[in-house]
Design an enzyme around this catalytic site. Structure first.
Site, PDB file in Angstrom:
ATOM      1  N   GLY A  13     -52.811 -47.266  64.489  1.00 56.68           N
ATOM      2  CA  GLY A  13     -53.179 -47.817  63.185  1.00 56.68           C
ATOM      3  C   GLY A  13     -52.421 -49.088  62.884  1.00 56.68           C
ATOM      4  O   GLY A  13     -52.003 -49.332  61.758  1.00 56.68           O
ATOM      5  N   LEU A  15     -52.743 -53.457  63.385  1.00 56.64           N
ATOM      6  CA  LEU A  15     -53.836 -54.348  62.990  1.00 56.64           C
ATOM      7  C   LEU A  15     -55.116 -54.058  63.757  1.00 56.64           C
ATOM      8  O   LEU A  15     -56.202 -54.008  63.185  1.00 56.64           O
ATOM      9  CB  LEU A  15     -53.428 -55.802  63.240  1.00 56.64           C
ATOM     10  CG  LEU A  15     -52.675 -56.519  62.145  1.00 56.64           C
ATOM     11  CD1 LEU A  15     -52.504 -57.979  62.532  1.00 56.64           C
ATOM     12  CD2 LEU A  15     -53.394 -56.418  60.814  1.00 56.64           C
ATOM     13  N   GLY A  17     -56.160 -51.297  65.448  1.00 54.84           N
ATOM     14  CA  GLY A  17     -56.782 -50.009  65.163  1.00 54.84           C
ATOM     15  C   GLY A  17     -57.411 -49.964  63.781  1.00 54.84           C
ATOM     16  O   GLY A  17     -58.525 -49.455  63.603  1.00 54.84           O
ATOM     17  N   HIS A 238     -38.555 -63.781  74.334  1.00 59.50           N
ATOM     18  CA  HIS A 238     -38.300 -64.811  73.321  1.00 59.50           C
ATOM     19  C   HIS A 238     -36.877 -65.327  73.488  1.00 59.50           C
ATOM     20  O   HIS A 238     -35.961 -64.533  73.673  1.00 59.50           O
ATOM     21  CB  HIS A 238     -38.496 -64.197  71.927  1.00 59.50           C
ATOM     22  CG  HIS A 238     -38.649 -65.214  70.843  1.00 59.50           C
ATOM     23  ND1 HIS A 238     -37.592 -65.928  70.351  1.00 59.50           N
ATOM     24  CD2 HIS A 238     -39.745 -65.639  70.163  1.00 59.50           C
ATOM     25  CE1 HIS A 238     -38.025 -66.755  69.417  1.00 59.50           C
ATOM     26  NE2 HIS A 238     -39.324 -66.598  69.277  1.00 59.50           N
ATOM     27  N   ARG A 299     -40.259 -72.672  74.921  1.00 55.27           N
ATOM     28  CA  ARG A 299     -39.727 -71.319  74.894  1.00 55.27           C
ATOM     29  C   ARG A 299     -39.263 -70.775  76.244  1.00 55.27           C
ATOM     30  O   ARG A 299     -38.164 -70.271  76.382  1.00 55.27           O
ATOM     31  CB  ARG A 299     -40.815 -70.372  74.395  1.00 55.27           C
ATOM     32  CG  ARG A 299     -40.493 -69.753  73.070  1.00 55.27           C
ATOM     33  CD  ARG A 299     -41.566 -68.778  72.693  1.00 55.27           C
ATOM     34  NE  ARG A 299     -41.740 -68.819  71.247  1.00 55.27           N
ATOM     35  CZ  ARG A 299     -42.495 -67.966  70.564  1.00 55.27           C
ATOM     36  NH1 ARG A 299     -43.151 -67.021  71.204  1.00 55.27           N
ATOM     37  NH2 ARG A 299     -42.582 -68.054  69.270  1.00 55.27           N
TER      38      ARG A 299
END
Ligand SMILES: Cc1cc2nc3c(=O)[nH]c(=O)nc-3n(C[C@H](O)[C@H](O)[C@H](O)COP(=O)(O)OP(=O)(O)OC[C@H]3O[C@@H](n4cnc5c(N)ncnc54)[C@H](O)[C@@H]3O)c2cc1C
Ligand code: SF4
Ligand code: SF4
Ligand code: FES
Lengths: 669, 265
Positions: A13, A15, A17, A238, A299
């Site tokens: 659940g 974004l 789902g 990151h 990055r």
């Protein structure tokens, strides 16, 4: 409830789902929604930066095509291009939808949506809601799904963890087995189709920027039951996260954008406090090695350099950390520009970054790889679909900032109609009857019973720590084949030791020991896919970097890695990448980004979205549908859909505009 | 979070660091079982938060006096104080355990951890907060959009209005405000969390259109008038929601609504 109504199970659940659940319920079908944590507490709440969509409200001539080009280029050309293009076409309407659902997006003085700039593009393309965009987007979908819950279309199973799929004799997915986390009750849930939206696998690396439910366990279970796993070796690290005992918290790139300087003491293991180390005894290694870009190198480069410096023993206090120093900037300026992120650092570290340099280190952040899906989010198992971070489809070898949230919603919006379409056409209530459900339930019960009975000297959390350490040390930033081989051997050892764990809880009520043990098993299996995928790929592309093979090698490796489970471990094969829309070109960050972007613009002009582009056949692509239109664009406005597919003029005026170079703006990261 | 005046000390921990950190944990094996206290100790290190202490204890759960025990169970997810799941009562105050730093809690004396008291206690530090989500359903905390298909942008709004809504939209359903509210408990008051979400929805140009539905949901027996204006909720909220403002505004709206409702009869 009518027996012949369509019932779709959605696992997850976040974004992705919730996006799928909303679409299916809105079309009048029933949804069973499973989530380990209450859906409102899913990992998507962590996203801060924003969501990309080329709405072009800044007079920059931005367009979905440019968004598409940036995404494919940033992903080092490993993504199949048609779905990426379609996502970028849909992105503006996704942002507008969230706007209508009440997301408090930041505004311009005229009351329009405001957009900010993110890495990898020249354009203001990122919509944002303060510094908590993910939280706001997730809440908007949570609210809409709650609305459908109130009408009975959605039934939530929160605190239920999916353990396995139920497949019939033909391998068709017919439902799933899930476990309630307090009672440990196991139950079989029949479904006409299953959508997996369980997010990323960060916990395989022990500590990451991910939330604690991001184990990749459900996805690994699907893989072990026959689903293909693609591009597992592509893990984004990151450059700047805040090391913590429990997790690595993200420190935004904007700290460097505002003038933050990265350094370490020139003397290894220097015990002095940073303020007592004179300027001449500090090593500003990024500025020294990259005089042009300094601390704002891309990055992946920043990540690699910081990593190397620590490997060489220059980490602050001998640990894996370097300074990210803002103390030379007036506190008042910092408060104005970076207030929110400085507060995070202060809250969790206790230091005030206005006066003490922050200590940061690269952290595992995102998985580009995931379940293999076709252009309608269907896995190779009939009746099983996937969407969100758990699928591999959009980001190729490297994800651009603010592109994940949009890809999650897009994936959910495509998976929903595709699942319904499947459910409509599949023969239901087959002759297998209840036996397949009973059998799978029993198999899962036996696994649990086995774990409960098991007595041995091994500790599940120790094994998890060891896996995390090996994966982080050897399968993240710098990858060497001998170390990858050694890591796989280590994983095999851990898999063996796993058989000798005893659950470290004797009270089974609401225990975390049993679920963790189940997850650990699945994580170990997926860790091998990641490690061996990296071993096989003898090139450097996007986030995957091998010092012994420092260049991208399109001739041999412009292809998708596919892992399939066997008792012996993963079996690998490769699939050609659909590059029918954009010719691969070298990713080059030594020149100014403006030049690179100009190249992209030129590309865009030469190849407008041409009719049938999505159907360009590529060798080895038999598994993909020939046609990407159809129900995939379900729920969107018909005219827009036609335009998107055929490349005709759409209501969005910027499409096909000549490229004016964004007013010659230079990019700051 | 209190700013650290002499922040550098954190590199080495506190000036006079304790040798160990002691956690006193209120435990319960099952939902209706008896509660008991157990004490655990672990070596002090700088920058510990409560979650990392619990993680260490979980690995090898032995009490301070050497008894083997079961691992304490607690919930966690984001570890960034944004999902709300890890809330518990720490030294008497409901807050998130992920953002509770040992160094700021005075580790020289034992730190007490208890489950929140206003919700059913599942086990150890885990509580069942599903009533908070049920309340959101009751007050219809959503915008009634026509459909999720492409209908263009939403209504224009000033940044000022957005900022006011944003403040309410940050609620992570953690329950700190309800734990602190003297009126909340036993189902007699819907509480500030749900009322703030009514405020959030009623302020939105489209949300306004179904305002009356929401208002009637908070005018029942357990409705907004139960608030005794003690203001504990605002002080307890980790996301700094202007809860008393929401209660004030919605109270006003319900009075108007009540008037018009009465006139319509
Ligand atoms: C710190 C941070 C900042 C980020 N910032 C940005 C940003 O600014 N912009 C951007 O685009 N992206 C960002 N990302 C990436 C983005 O947040 C994620 O990729 C995205 O939220 C994933 O969403 P999802 O729907 O795929 O899964 P998630 O939100 O991870 O949800 C997974 C769901 O699956 C459930 N689940 C998992 N396993 C099971 C199981 N076995 N059974 C039942 N349920 C299960 C969970 O309970 C959860 O509900 C960020 C990521 C991090 C870590
Ligand atoms: S002001 Fe009202 S809601 Fe807030 S704590 Fe007091 S009684 Fe509870
Ligand atoms: S209003 Fe504040 S304290 Fe109450 S649930 Fe929301 S975030 Fe928690
Ligand atoms: S774990 Fe999410 S708030 Fe603490």
């Amino acid at each position: 409830m009518a027996n012949n109504g369509i019932r779709i199970a959605i696992v997850g659940g976040g974004l992705a789902g919730l996006a799928a659940a909303m679409k299916i319920a809105e079309a009048g079908h029933s949804v069973d929604l499973f989530s380990v944590v209450p859906v409102k507490r899913s990992h998507s709440v962590c996203a801060q930066g924003g969501i990309n969509g080329a709405v072009n409200t800044k007079g920059e001539g931005d367009s979905p095509w440019k968004h598409f080009d940036d995404t494919v280029y940033g992903g080092d050309f490993l993504a199949n291009q048609p779905p990426v293009q379609k996502m970028c076409e849909m992105a503006p309407s996704i942002i507008y939808l969230f706007d209508r659902m009440g997301v408090p997006f930041s505004r311009t003085p005229e009351g329009l949506l405001d957009f900010r700039r993110f890495g990898g593009t020249l354009h203001h393309r990122t919509a944002f809601a303060g510094a908590s965009t993910g939280q706001q987007l997730l809440y908007a979908l949570d609210e809409q799904v709650r609305r459908h819950e109130a009408t009975g279309k959605v039934k939530k199973y929160e605190h239920w963890e999916m353990l396995s799929l139920i497949q019939d004799g033909h391998g068709v997915c017919r439902g799933l087995v899930a476990m309630e986390r307090a009672t440990l009750e196991l139950k079989a849930f029949p479904a006409d189709a299953v959508i997996i939206a369980t997010g990323g696998p960060g916990l395989i690396f022990g500590k990451s920027t991910n939330s604690m439910v991001c184990t990749g366990s459900a996805v690994s279970a699907c893989y072990q039951q026959g689903a293909r796993y693609a591009n597992g070796e592509f893990i984004q690290v990151h450059p700047t996260s805040i090391p913590g005992e429990d997790k690595l918290r993200l420190m935004s790139e904007s700290a460097r954008g505002e003038g933050g300087r990265v350094w370490v003491p020139k003397t290894q293991g220097d015990k002095r406090q940073p303020s007592s180390i004179p300027e001449s005894e500090r090593w500003y290694f990024l500025e020294e090695k990259y005089p042009a870009y300094g601390n704002l190198v891309p990055r992946d480069i920043a990540t690699r350099e910081i990593f190397q410096v620590c490997l060489d023993g220059y980490g602050v206090f001998g640990e894996n950390q370097v300074y990210l120093d803002l103390t030379h900037i007036p506190a008042e300026t910092l408060d104005r520009k970076l207030g929110a992120i400085l507060e995070i650092y202060e809250m969790f570290v206790g230091d005030d970054p206005r006066h003490v340099p922050m200590r940061i280190f690269p952290g595992v952040h995102y998985s580009m790889g995931g379940l293999w899906v076709d252009f309608e989010q269907r896995t190779n198992i009939p009746g099983l679909l996937a969407a969100g971070e758990c699928d591999y489809s959009i980001h190729g070898a490297n994800r651009l900032g603010a592109n994940s949230l949009v890809s999650c919603v897009y994936g959910g919006f495509i998976a929903a109609p595709a699942a319904v379409e499947f459910a409509r056409n599949v023969e239901r209530n087959g002759a297998d009857g209840s036996k397949i459900y009973d059998d799978e339930l029993k198999r899962q019960q036996e696994i649990n019973a086995g774990l409960l009975k098991q007595t041995g000297a091994e500790n599940q959390y120790v094994i998890h720590d060891e896996m995390g350490k090996w994966m982080t040390d050897n399968v993240t930033v710098l990858r060497y084949n001998d170390k990858l081989k050694a890591t796989d051997e280590k994983l095999l050892e851990l898999i063996d030791r796993y058989r000798h764990i005893s659950l470290n809880d004797s009270n089974m009520w609401a225990t975390h020991a049993l679920p963790h043990a189940r997850q650990l098993h699945n994580m170990l299996q997926l860790a091998r896919v990641i490690t061996l995928g990296a071993l096989n790929r003898n090139e450097s592309r996007g986030a995957h970097y091998k010092p012994d093979f420092p260049n991208r090698d399109d001739e041999h490796f412009l292809k998708t890695t596919i892992a399939e489970f066997s008792g012996e471990g993963p079996v690998f094969s490769w699939e050609a990448v659909d590059i029918g829309l954009l010719e691969p070109r070298k990713r080059d960050y030594t020149k100014g980004k403006q030049k690179a972007q100009a190249a992209a613009g030129g590309q865009a002009e030469q190849s407008p979205t041409k009719e049938g582009a999505a159907q360009v056949p590529t060798p080895g692509s038999e598994l993909k549908p020939a046609d990407t239109s159809g129900p995939a664009t379900w729920g969107q406005k018909k005219e827009a859909v036609d335009g998107a597919v055929s490349g005709e003029v759409t209501p969005r005026p910027e499409r096909g505009d000549s490229i004016d170079e964004a007013g010659g703006k230079t990019e700051k990261q | 979070m209190s700013a650290n005046t002499n922040a550098e000390e954190h590199h080495q921990g506190l000036r006079n660091p304790p040798r160990e950190v002691v956690l006193r944990i209120r435990r319960r094996d099952r939902q209706d079982g008896p509660a008991r206290w157990e004490e655990f100790a672990l070596p002090y290190r700088p920058n510990l938060n409560i979650i990392s202490c619990l993680m260490e204890i979980r690995k090898n759960p032995v009490t301070r006096d050497g008894q083997r025990t079961t691992p304490p169970v607690w919930e966690m997810n984001c570890l960034e104080q944004v999902c709300g799941i890890c809330t518990m009562v720490i030294n008497g105050r409901a807050r998130q355990s992920c953002s509770a730093l040992v160094d700021n809690l005075d580790p020289h004396s034992p730190i007490t951890l208890e489950p929140m008291s206003k919700f059913p206690n599942v086990r150890d530090l885990v509580v069942d907060r599903s009533e908070m989500f049920d309340h959101l359903k009751r007050v219809k905390a959503w915008i009634e959009i026509d459909g999720s298909y492409d209908l263009g942008p939403g209504p224009r709004m000033s940044q000022e209005d957005v900022a006011e809504r944003y403040a309410y939209s940050r609620c992570m359903t953690c329950g700190c405000c309800l734990e602190a509210c003297p009126q909340y408990g036993d189902g007699n008051y819907i509480g500030p969390q749900a009322i703030a979400q009514v405020r959030l929805m009623n302020m939105h140009p489209s949300g306004k259109m179904s305002r009356d539905d929401r208002l009637s949901a908070i005018t029942g027996d357990d409705g907004i008038t139960n608030c005794g204006n003690a203001q504990n909720c605002v002080r307890a909220c980790p996301m700094s929601l202007p809860l008393t403002k929401a209660i004030y505004e919605e109270n006003r709206e319900t009075v108007l609504h009540g008037l018009f409702g009465w006139l319509r009869k």
